[in-house]
Design an enzyme around this catalytic site. Sequence first.
Site: not given
Length: 520
Positions: A275, A311-312, A334
């Site tokens: 992703g 998220h990143e 994660e």
Amino acid sequence: GRVLLPPYIEPVRYDLKFTPDFENFTFAGRAVVELATSAELGNDRKEIVMHAKELCFSTASYKIKGGDGGGEAREAEEIRTKRKATTVTFVFGEAIPADATLILTVEYIGFLNNQMAGFYRSGYTDTHGETKVMASTQFESLDARRAFPCWDEPARKSVFGVTLTVPRHMDAFSNMPEKSSRTLPCGSKREISYLDTPVMSTYLVAFCVGEFDHVQAQTEHGVLVRVYTPPGKGESGTFALDCATRSLDAYDDFFGMPYPLPKLDMVAIPEFAMGAMENWGLVTYREVDLLIDPTKASSNQKQRVCTVVTHELAHQWFGNLVTMTWWDDLWLNEGFASWAENWAADVIYPEWSMWDQFTTGHLSAAMRLDALKSSHPIQVPIRHAEEVEEVFDAISYCKGGSVVKMARAVLGMKAFRTGLGNYMKKHAYGNTETYDLWRAWEESSGMPVQEMMASWTSTMGFPLVTVTGEKWEGDKVTLTLEQEWFLSDGSPLSEEDREKKWCIPLLTCTAEGTQKDMIF
């Protein structure tokens, strides 16, 4: 035991030079690596072993930095590659000095492959209908070795200096801002050098070469953020840009540490396996996870782009600034980012009710997989680094995120944030294991965090809790609870299975409100 490269030679700094050839899909590479040898090297070792994959080596030599004979280059007499171990061994005619600083220089050729790994090429059609090619990188987990010889292990952190020689009409960028750019005498190419990176792991090095449009903005805390898109698609990056600038400021405040780099680039890659990838200062994305038209996109599309971005960007601290020592603690990276993506999205767009969706999304996905006998614990022992590809799943991401969410509920936000901030400050630019985070939270909360969390990270599955007794005395009630391993297929439990126990925090709510103190 873990399969690692020998510990007596440590990389300190890499100076990397890449010249991609878009006609033949190859690149010329030059790696100049500063190495520190330890006394454990001994007096008779003549080999330097590094990770390398699909690289063709032409020369290798080293000089001793400083001291006597420092200017004399020692050429490798033999270069051996092992395809299965993905290593290269440079064999020299005399022993490599112990307790010394060496400058190793390696010349080689690599391939701009089409496997979406290493330094690879992507094809796309531009606004005029022409087929174009760009090149970008994807190094996590084990593919930095496809681009340059290195110690491709998360704990072998170094400083990286990158130089790219590219066609003059193309843009090129890396983790850090440009230091210099000059047109070469041939007139058709230019050489771009970038500022040195902080100390970081090899899997976070990144660079892109191609034709791009971009939009940019500055965060309130002064970081320049850009979104690079294929030509003609610049406006479709504005929604992600807004999410990035706002979440970067939110994370600055949350962690109590400012984003440590001077810029953040986010790039849409036409052909991308994941992703997105959290390369420090240069985050790469699949196009659909970065570029949308906010006037036409559905709520679901907006939430997807926003949570992928948040998220990143959580990884810029949790993963990049502080990195797991080895891949068996991947869940820590994660799992935390899976929690943080929802926290930041909820800060930016509270109307989305992200925590309500967390229950039906992350938690449900985790429980679906974890209710099977074929599941695995969050923490999985990994011997060969290649095994890490097997644990990029809903257990690492979704159960990991759910466990972090449980920790936040138990500790309370104040102790949770204080512990995280202390953890970041103590281990900045270093490596950690799971218990380092537990210890930080224990110190900030005074609770037995390690005892509670160990059963959730080291045991697969989850318990079914049953109320077996209820005794009322005036305005008090005593409940008797039992737990057993829950399996969705109803399989009978063996005696050994029935012995499995989890440390379950109890949260209660009455008409007076939610309880404040935890019960263990």
